[in-house]
Scaffold this motif. Structure first.
Motif, PDB file in Angstrom:
ATOM      1  N   VAL A   3       0.981  -1.190   0.092  1.00  0.00           N
ATOM      2  CA  VAL A   3      -0.109  -0.059  -0.032  1.00  0.00           C
ATOM      3  C   VAL A   3       0.892   1.316  -0.010  1.00  0.00           C
ATOM      4  O   VAL A   3       0.694   2.443  -0.483  1.00  0.00           O
ATOM      5  CB  VAL A   3      -1.004  -0.037   1.266  1.00  0.00           C
ATOM      6  CG1 VAL A   3      -1.637   1.312   1.391  1.00  0.00           C
ATOM      7  CG2 VAL A   3      -2.073  -1.349   1.090  1.00  0.00           C
ATOM      8  N   HIS A   4       2.011   1.346   0.826  1.00  0.00           N
ATOM      9  CA  HIS A   4       3.159   2.148   0.592  1.00  0.00           C
ATOM     10  C   HIS A   4       3.332   2.776  -0.773  1.00  0.00           C
ATOM     11  O   HIS A   4       3.369   3.671  -1.147  1.00  0.00           O
ATOM     12  CB  HIS A   4       4.184   2.114   1.668  1.00  0.00           C
ATOM     13  CG  HIS A   4       5.278   3.108   1.419  1.00  0.00           C
ATOM     14  ND1 HIS A   4       4.914   4.037   2.089  1.00  0.00           N
ATOM     15  CD2 HIS A   4       6.521   3.097   0.911  1.00  0.00           C
ATOM     16  CE1 HIS A   4       6.131   4.962   2.037  1.00  0.00           C
ATOM     17  NE2 HIS A   4       7.083   4.289   0.843  1.00  0.00           N
ATOM     18  N   PHE A   5       3.964   1.650  -1.635  1.00  0.00           N
ATOM     19  CA  PHE A   5       4.413   2.102  -2.761  1.00  0.00           C
ATOM     20  C   PHE A   5       2.957   2.480  -3.753  1.00  0.00           C
ATOM     21  O   PHE A   5       2.980   3.053  -4.613  1.00  0.00           O
ATOM     22  CB  PHE A   5       5.049   0.885  -3.303  1.00  0.00           C
ATOM     23  CG  PHE A   5       6.234   0.747  -2.772  1.00  0.00           C
ATOM     24  CD1 PHE A   5       7.353   1.718  -3.019  1.00  0.00           C
ATOM     25  CD2 PHE A   5       6.688  -0.342  -1.933  1.00  0.00           C
ATOM     26  CE1 PHE A   5       8.346   1.678  -2.334  1.00  0.00           C
ATOM     27  CE2 PHE A   5       7.784  -0.514  -1.373  1.00  0.00           C
ATOM     28  CZ  PHE A   5       8.946   0.516  -1.684  1.00  0.00           C
ATOM     29  N   TRP A   6       1.974   1.717  -3.407  1.00  0.00           N
ATOM     30  CA  TRP A   6       0.496   1.864  -4.323  1.00  0.00           C
ATOM     31  C   TRP A   6       0.248   3.609  -4.052  1.00  0.00           C
ATOM     32  O   TRP A   6      -0.551   4.376  -5.035  1.00  0.00           O
ATOM     33  CB  TRP A   6      -0.528   1.212  -3.946  1.00  0.00           C
ATOM     34  CG  TRP A   6      -1.786   1.005  -4.689  1.00  0.00           C
ATOM     35  CD1 TRP A   6      -2.889   1.818  -4.495  1.00  0.00           C
ATOM     36  CD2 TRP A   6      -1.679   0.237  -5.991  1.00  0.00           C
ATOM     37  NE1 TRP A   6      -3.799   1.375  -5.499  1.00  0.00           N
ATOM     38  CE2 TRP A   6      -3.290   0.529  -6.476  1.00  0.00           C
ATOM     39  CE3 TRP A   6      -0.925  -0.331  -6.682  1.00  0.00           C
ATOM     40  CZ2 TRP A   6      -3.601   0.204  -7.667  1.00  0.00           C
ATOM     41  CZ3 TRP A   6      -1.441  -0.858  -7.803  1.00  0.00           C
ATOM     42  CH2 TRP A   6      -2.682  -0.626  -8.138  1.00  0.00           C
ATOM     43  N   LEU A   7       0.364   4.112  -2.694  1.00  0.00           N
ATOM     44  CA  LEU A   7       0.020   5.412  -2.573  1.00  0.00           C
ATOM     45  C   LEU A   7       0.659   6.324  -3.424  1.00  0.00           C
ATOM     46  O   LEU A   7       0.407   7.646  -3.547  1.00  0.00           O
ATOM     47  CB  LEU A   7       0.362   5.751  -1.179  1.00  0.00           C
ATOM     48  CG  LEU A   7      -0.830   5.229  -0.041  1.00  0.00           C
ATOM     49  CD1 LEU A   7      -0.411   5.595   1.295  1.00  0.00           C
ATOM     50  CD2 LEU A   7      -2.077   6.018  -0.521  1.00  0.00           C
ATOM     51  N   LEU A   8       1.986   6.070  -3.861  1.00  0.00           N
ATOM     52  CA  LEU A   8       2.837   6.879  -4.693  1.00  0.00           C
ATOM     53  C   LEU A   8       2.044   7.301  -5.862  1.00  0.00           C
ATOM     54  O   LEU A   8       2.336   8.320  -6.610  1.00  0.00           O
ATOM     55  CB  LEU A   8       4.254   6.228  -5.125  1.00  0.00           C
ATOM     56  CG  LEU A   8       5.062   5.884  -3.725  1.00  0.00           C
ATOM     57  CD1 LEU A   8       6.279   5.298  -4.312  1.00  0.00           C
ATOM     58  CD2 LEU A   8       5.306   7.334  -3.137  1.00  0.00           C
ATOM     59  N   LEU A   9       1.061   6.366  -6.317  1.00  0.00           N
ATOM     60  CA  LEU A   9       0.373   6.345  -7.673  1.00  0.00           C
ATOM     61  C   LEU A   9      -0.837   7.278  -7.368  1.00  0.00           C
ATOM     62  O   LEU A   9      -1.565   7.737  -8.480  1.00  0.00           O
ATOM     63  CB  LEU A   9      -0.095   5.096  -8.361  1.00  0.00           C
ATOM     64  CG  LEU A   9       1.299   4.342  -8.500  1.00  0.00           C
ATOM     65  CD1 LEU A   9       0.941   2.956  -9.073  1.00  0.00           C
ATOM     66  CD2 LEU A   9       2.218   5.027  -9.569  1.00  0.00           C
ATOM     67  N   GLY A  10      -1.355   7.446  -6.248  1.00  0.00           N
ATOM     68  CA  GLY A  10      -2.653   8.019  -5.911  1.00  0.00           C
ATOM     69  C   GLY A  10      -3.193   7.857  -4.538  1.00  0.00           C
ATOM     70  O   GLY A  10      -2.555   7.062  -3.689  1.00  0.00           O
ATOM     71  N   SER A  11      -4.173   8.610  -4.164  1.00  0.00           N
ATOM     72  CA  SER A  11      -4.186   8.402  -2.628  1.00  0.00           C
ATOM     73  C   SER A  11      -5.750   8.651  -2.060  1.00  0.00           C
ATOM     74  O   SER A  11      -6.091   8.548  -1.215  1.00  0.00           O
ATOM     75  CB  SER A  11      -3.549   9.486  -1.885  1.00  0.00           C
ATOM     76  OG  SER A  11      -4.228  10.909  -2.132  1.00  0.00           O
ATOM     77  N   GLY A  14     -11.094   4.857  -3.711  1.00  0.00           N
ATOM     78  CA  GLY A  14     -11.152   4.066  -4.766  1.00  0.00           C
ATOM     79  C   GLY A  14     -10.032   3.584  -5.313  1.00  0.00           C
ATOM     80  O   GLY A  14      -9.926   2.362  -5.795  1.00  0.00           O
ATOM     81  N   TRP A  15      -8.895   4.503  -5.410  1.00  0.00           N
ATOM     82  CA  TRP A  15      -7.712   3.929  -6.033  1.00  0.00           C
ATOM     83  C   TRP A  15      -7.173   2.911  -5.125  1.00  0.00           C
ATOM     84  O   TRP A  15      -6.502   2.030  -5.343  1.00  0.00           O
ATOM     85  CB  TRP A  15      -6.700   5.214  -6.290  1.00  0.00           C
ATOM     86  CG  TRP A  15      -5.212   4.807  -6.723  1.00  0.00           C
ATOM     87  CD1 TRP A  15      -4.150   4.804  -5.888  1.00  0.00           C
ATOM     88  CD2 TRP A  15      -4.900   4.285  -7.978  1.00  0.00           C
ATOM     89  NE1 TRP A  15      -3.020   4.463  -6.853  1.00  0.00           N
ATOM     90  CE2 TRP A  15      -3.456   3.835  -8.246  1.00  0.00           C
ATOM     91  CE3 TRP A  15      -5.941   3.935  -9.125  1.00  0.00           C
ATOM     92  CZ2 TRP A  15      -3.069   3.614  -9.044  1.00  0.00           C
ATOM     93  CZ3 TRP A  15      -5.130   3.592 -10.302  1.00  0.00           C
ATOM     94  CH2 TRP A  15      -3.688   3.222 -10.294  1.00  0.00           C
ATOM     95  N   LEU A  16      -7.152   3.201  -3.689  1.00  0.00           N
ATOM     96  CA  LEU A  16      -6.472   2.349  -2.778  1.00  0.00           C
ATOM     97  C   LEU A  16      -7.326   1.011  -2.898  1.00  0.00           C
ATOM     98  O   LEU A  16      -6.702  -0.143  -2.557  1.00  0.00           O
ATOM     99  CB  LEU A  16      -6.802   2.837  -1.229  1.00  0.00           C
ATOM    100  CG  LEU A  16      -5.684   4.035  -1.112  1.00  0.00           C
ATOM    101  CD1 LEU A  16      -6.093   4.522   0.444  1.00  0.00           C
ATOM    102  CD2 LEU A  16      -4.328   3.518  -0.971  1.00  0.00           C
ATOM    103  N   LYS A  17      -8.447   1.016  -2.896  1.00  0.00           N
ATOM    104  CA  LYS A  17      -9.232  -0.281  -2.928  1.00  0.00           C
ATOM    105  C   LYS A  17      -9.136  -1.026  -4.225  1.00  0.00           C
ATOM    106  O   LYS A  17      -9.013  -2.325  -4.216  1.00  0.00           O
ATOM    107  CB  LYS A  17     -10.682  -0.108  -2.899  1.00  0.00           C
ATOM    108  CG  LYS A  17     -11.507   0.327  -1.705  1.00  0.00           C
ATOM    109  CD  LYS A  17     -12.738   0.416  -1.386  1.00  0.00           C
ATOM    110  CE  LYS A  17     -13.078   0.930  -0.004  1.00  0.00           C
ATOM    111  NZ  LYS A  17     -14.590   0.864  -0.016  1.00  0.00           N
ATOM    112  N   TYR A  18      -8.700  -0.163  -5.492  1.00  0.00           N
ATOM    113  CA  TYR A  18      -8.122  -0.822  -6.519  1.00  0.00           C
ATOM    114  C   TYR A  18      -7.031  -1.960  -6.541  1.00  0.00           C
ATOM    115  O   TYR A  18      -6.891  -2.939  -7.086  1.00  0.00           O
ATOM    116  CB  TYR A  18      -7.953  -0.095  -7.550  1.00  0.00           C
ATOM    117  CG  TYR A  18      -7.652  -0.785  -8.854  1.00  0.00           C
ATOM    118  CD1 TYR A  18      -8.770  -1.024  -9.665  1.00  0.00           C
ATOM    119  CD2 TYR A  18      -6.570  -0.266  -9.476  1.00  0.00           C
ATOM    120  CE1 TYR A  18      -8.453  -1.873 -11.014  1.00  0.00           C
ATOM    121  CE2 TYR A  18      -6.223  -1.254 -10.849  1.00  0.00           C
ATOM    122  CZ  TYR A  18      -7.115  -1.652 -11.499  1.00  0.00           C
ATOM    123  OH  TYR A  18      -6.823  -2.202 -12.726  1.00  0.00           O
ATOM    124  N   SER A  19      -6.238  -1.714  -5.550  1.00  0.00           N
ATOM    125  CA  SER A  19      -4.968  -2.549  -5.389  1.00  0.00           C
ATOM    126  C   SER A  19      -5.369  -4.037  -4.819  1.00  0.00           C
ATOM    127  O   SER A  19      -4.957  -4.923  -5.248  1.00  0.00           O
ATOM    128  CB  SER A  19      -3.988  -2.080  -4.381  1.00  0.00           C
ATOM    129  OG  SER A  19      -4.565  -1.822  -2.866  1.00  0.00           O
TER     130      SER A  19
END
Length: 142
Positions: A3-11, A14-19
């Protein structure tokens, strides 16, 4: 860490759930591939279908937590365990099993329970293969 690296792409939410949705989709594909390789393509398809419509899997696919990741790693742990049991695994299979089990252990405090399940499965599959085998033992690990 994911999630830490996923947050670099958006915050946004919806974007977090997409992971988790993406990881759950990878789990469906992994189930199709692994069960298809171990048993038969039809078994892989049915496994993937049952997982895709499972309320448990759908619920955790929408949560920004580690459960989708643990399900994906558990599928690959099972596959690597099967390859090792049938002596078709080399160093890469052993490393895959080690990496998937370490990922599970470091993702959740109760990850050791999956270790116990994998060990029990390996013992049952080694000493009583009729319990874990498909009908007519259609295994075809390559």
């Amino acid at each position: 860490i994911l999630v830490h690296f996923w947050l670099l792409l958006g915050s946004n939410d919806g974007w977090l759930k997409y992971s988790s949705v993406l990881i759950s989709m990878l789990t469906v594909l992994s189930l199709y591939y692994t069960a298809g390789r171990v048993y038969a393509r039809r078994v892989g398809l049915m496994s993937a279908l049952f997982f895709a419509i499972s309320p448990f899997a759908i619920f955790y696919a929408t949560q920004v937590r580690m459960y989708a990741w643990i399900m994906l790693l558990a599928v690959w742990s099972w596959y690597f365990t099967n390859r090792i049991i049938f002596s078709r695994g080399g160093i890469w299979t052993s490393l895959g099993l080690f990496a998937s089990l370490m990922g599970i252990l470091y993702s959740h405090g109760a990850g050791f329970l999956i270790y116990i399940a994998i060990i029990l499965y390996a013992i049952l599959d080694t000493f009583a293969p009729s319990i874990t085998a498909a009908p007519k033992d259609t295994r075809q690990i390559n």
